[in-house]
Design an enzyme around this catalytic site. Structure first.
Site, PDB file in Angstrom:
ATOM      1  N   GLU A   1      -3.821 -10.899   5.084  1.00 27.25           N
ATOM      2  CA  GLU A   1      -3.217 -10.644   3.768  1.00 27.25           C
ATOM      3  C   GLU A   1      -1.763 -10.186   3.870  1.00 27.25           C
ATOM      4  O   GLU A   1      -0.949 -10.494   3.008  1.00 27.25           O
ATOM      5  CB  GLU A   1      -4.044  -9.616   2.990  1.00 27.25           C
ATOM      6  CG  GLU A   1      -5.354 -10.158   2.428  1.00 27.25           C
ATOM      7  CD  GLU A   1      -6.468 -10.218   3.450  1.00 27.25           C
ATOM      8  OE1 GLU A   1      -6.310  -9.704   4.577  1.00 27.25           O
ATOM      9  OE2 GLU A   1      -7.531 -10.789   3.119  1.00 27.25           O
TER      10      GLU A   1
ATOM     11  N   HIS B   1     -16.030  -4.266  -2.286  1.00 23.97           N
ATOM     12  CA  HIS B   1     -15.708  -5.548  -2.923  1.00 23.97           C
ATOM     13  C   HIS B   1     -15.786  -5.503  -4.444  1.00 23.97           C
ATOM     14  O   HIS B   1     -15.769  -6.546  -5.088  1.00 23.97           O
ATOM     15  CB  HIS B   1     -16.644  -6.646  -2.404  1.00 23.97           C
ATOM     16  CG  HIS B   1     -16.255  -7.178  -1.055  1.00 23.97           C
ATOM     17  ND1 HIS B   1     -16.194  -6.394   0.049  1.00 23.97           N
ATOM     18  CD2 HIS B   1     -15.892  -8.428  -0.652  1.00 23.97           C
ATOM     19  CE1 HIS B   1     -15.822  -7.128   1.098  1.00 23.97           C
ATOM     20  NE2 HIS B   1     -15.629  -8.358   0.691  1.00 23.97           N
TER      21      HIS B   1
END
Lengths: 339, 329
Positions: B62, B130
């Site tokens: 990322e 998540h």
């Protein structure tokens, strides 16, 4: 290289040396605050590498950036004024020592979070590749940054996309104060590139001619579309990590030993004098001009005004936003719409 | 005027902007090769095949997805960096906060970073790591623009504006809205300005200030409450930074009651910021304290009943509104 070119390499190295000595002196006088990371001892890396680039190639460095800025042709006045936090500094006093930049010279700046500028540099290289500009990017970093995640993420990516970028690792044997053997599993840092199938080599970073030749060769390979390259330059910094450091972890004998390999002395004796490119008088003339230039940069910076408070909010956004009222000194909260 | 889903609206915006400007490129994890392509959630099926040289799968890295986009934006591109879920932006937080947000200001206007970070908030029994909402974190960073569409029309209009904007725009989508929310999107060129709030419903009794999924839940709550004679006015902020509170303040002059509804954690959430700003400017217009409906301050559990208990839904908005109308705050 002709005589003028060789003398220019000498002038730039000498300028960096004198400039860094002067900025350390100004730090001692509290004209400069915060961090001050000096390039003294590493001048051959800065000058050798930058002189091998085209003027429109992209250059990105870490926070030890003064030497690269001067080698790239930024004025010593503007760089010193930035260290002083003044209006005429390279970023108007906003960035300081670690964030010198001049986009008109495609020097995209010094960056202060270790390793964080690697993806940015790869992005510039991607833009050049996509837009077919023929530019390459040189991204300089220290040995300490080769352990952080962004180093590995960016090397993998750059090789994967065959980006036109040179990763220049300036190995000065210390990650801040931590010796190379304590911070890195591989002490031949260029070997880390092999993990990504990337070509790499090591060069004597205290030999400006070797440094320049290496970057020239690598630049033409990278420019031809052969993908990225990692170059490790072995060198040594004479000062501590930042000007405030006492330099304690390093034995005096080690510093003294490295000073026998001083890049400016070596270039003077092994190249300029040995091959009769210059006389001591030639160099004395350059030295005098450099001293005057650096002295002038201090006087200029002292006279430069402080940045105006009214500019504080400038450039937070480049595209103006509806309903955000800016009066130059204050972003006001949105006021009630009275009927 | 066609009725399409939130996901289809995003796909339309991407397609139109990529056709309009060759410097728009997009990359992210598993958006080309995984499944049938077009993001792991099937947001823009077919688009990677339409623009094979401009939409790319990336390594799972990322800090590279965001950081390389920043550099490309500096170099003259208009990249869209897709992060599979907002949770993974944490890996790239340094790139977002220290670089995307600061380049223009720190370098005194010498450079700009015209990029979009697209990423969905969401939940669905995906557990602690998540199922989070970081709206308030992004909205606290000077230099970022933060938009959170709640309808297909805003999803399209805000994305097109974000791509054309010269600043880094964090565009927060929502998994719960992609394929479940439908709405009319104006034909032709449709741009929604960044930094402008919108009334999603007009009413006289109580003002709801909200955005994103909670605007959708608040609309459901409004239908329920209307049957009981309570008319909600719903202000959808749409942009969280810079925040436009002008409609919220206009509305409170009329209703005299405000509840801020957000999905994220209550402590340090935007509800506190909005309540503070509103009472500074409209204290004398308030007939009740400004109340907040927000996510519970716990890490998200996996069990379905516990997950549901931590998140605000329409029924929580209904309860809060009834309590406020009964002067129980």
């Amino acid at each position: 290289m002709d005589k003028a070119g060789l003398l220019e390499l000498y002038r730039q190295m000498q300028l960096i040396r004198v400039f860094e000595d002067k900025s350390a002196e100004m730090y001692g006088k509290a004209k400069i605050g915060g961090f001050l990371h000096l390039d003294s001892g590493q001048e051959a890396v800065c000058v050798g590498a930058v002189s091998a680039l085209n003027a429109d190639d992209d250059l990105v460095t870490n926070y030890r950036d003064h030497g690269y800025a001067l080698a790239r042709g930024l004025s010593s006045r503007a760089v010193m004024a930035e260290l002083f936090g003044r209006k005429d500094g390279t970023t108007g006093g906003r960035g300081g020592s670690m964030h010198i930049a001049d986009v008109s010279k495609r020097f995209w700046g010094g960056y202060a979070i270790v390793g964080a500028h690697l993806p940015l540099a790869a992005g510039l290289a991607y833009a050049a590749q996509y837009q077919k500009t023929g530019r390459i990017t040189l991204c300089m970093m220290g040995d300490g940054s080769t352990n952080i995640g962004t180093f590995h993420a960016t090397l993998n990516w750059a090789q994967l996309w065959k980006l036109p970028i040179i990763f220049l690792v300036v190995n000065n044997m210390y990650s801040m104060g931590t010796p190379l053997s304590v911070h890195s599993s591989l002490t031949d840092i260029y070997k880390k590139a092999a993990g990504y199938g990337m070509e790499a080599m090591q060069v004597d970073g205290n030999d400006v001619m070797a440094m320049r030749e290496a970057v020239c060769d690598i630049a033409s390979r990278v420019r031809a579309g052969n993908g990225p390259f990692l170059l490790e330059a072995i060198t040594y910094r004479y000062s501590g990590h930042s000007a405030v450091d006492k330099n304690t972890p390093r034995p005096a004998s080690e510093v003294a030993e490295w000073k026998t390999r001083d890049p400016i002395v070596r270039f003077t004796e092994n190249v300029l004098f040995k091959h009769n490119h210059a006389t001591p008088e030639d160099l004395a003339k350059i030295d005098k001009a450099v001293e005057a230039e650096v002295e002038d940069s201090v006087q200029f910076s002292d006279a430069s005004p402080l940045p105006d408070r009214s500019t504080l909010y400038d450039y937070i956004y480049r595209t103006p936003v509806a309903n955000m009222q800016i009066d130059g000194s204050l972003i006001k909260p949105p006021t009630l719409l009275k009927k | 005027m066609a009725e399409i889903t939130y996901a289809q609206a995003i796909a339309q915006a991407l397609r139109e902007e990529m056709k309009r400007d060759p410097n728009v490129v997009m990359w992210g994890e598993d958006i080309v090769n995984y499944n049938k392509g077009g993001s792991p959630y099937g947001v823009y099926r077919g688009l990677p095949q339409e623009f094979p040289d401009r939409i790319f799968d990336t390594p799972i890295a990322e800090e590279g997805i965001i950081g390389i986009a920043i550099g490309a934006a500096m170099g003259g591109m208009r990249p869209i960096a897709e992060i599979m879920t907002v949770n993974f932006t944490l890996v790239a937080w340094d790139q977002i906060v220290n670089h995307a947000a600061k380049q223009a200001h720190m370098f005194n206007g010498q450079m700009k970073v015209p990029m979009v970070i697209r990423t969905p908030n969401g939940f669905g029994r995906t557990g602690s790591t998540h199922s989070q909402n970081f709206d308030a974190w992004f909205a606290s960073i000077p230099g970022l623009k933060v938009v959170v569409p709640s309808s297909p029309a805003d999803a399209k209009g805000l994305l097109k504006s974000a791509i054309r904007d010269d600043d880094p725009v964090v565009y927060l989508e929502h998994l719960a809205l992609y394929h479940r929310v439908k709405g009319v999107v104006p034909d032709g060129e449709h741009l929604t300005p960044i930094g402008v709030a919108d009334y999603k419903r007009r009413g006289k009794d109580l003002t709801i200030v909200t955005w994103g999924r909670m605007a959708v839940e608040s609309l459901k709550a409004a239908d329920t409450l209307a049957k009981e004679g309570i008319e909600l006015e719903i202000v959808d902020l749409r942009t969280l930074r810079p925040m436009d509170l002008s409609l919220a303040l206009e509305s409170v002059r009329k209703t005299h009651r405000v509840i801020v509804v957000e999905e994220g954690w209550r402590v340090g959430g935007l509800g506190g910021e909005i309540a503070a700003s509103m009472q500074e400017q409209a204290f004398n217009d308030l007939d009740a304290p400004i109340a907040r409906v927000a996510g519970l301050d716990v890490p998200m559990p996996y069990a379905e009943n516990l997950e549901r208990a931590t998140l605000p839904f329409a029924e929580d908005v209904v309860m809060a509104c009834k309590a406020m109308m009964a002067n129980k705050y």
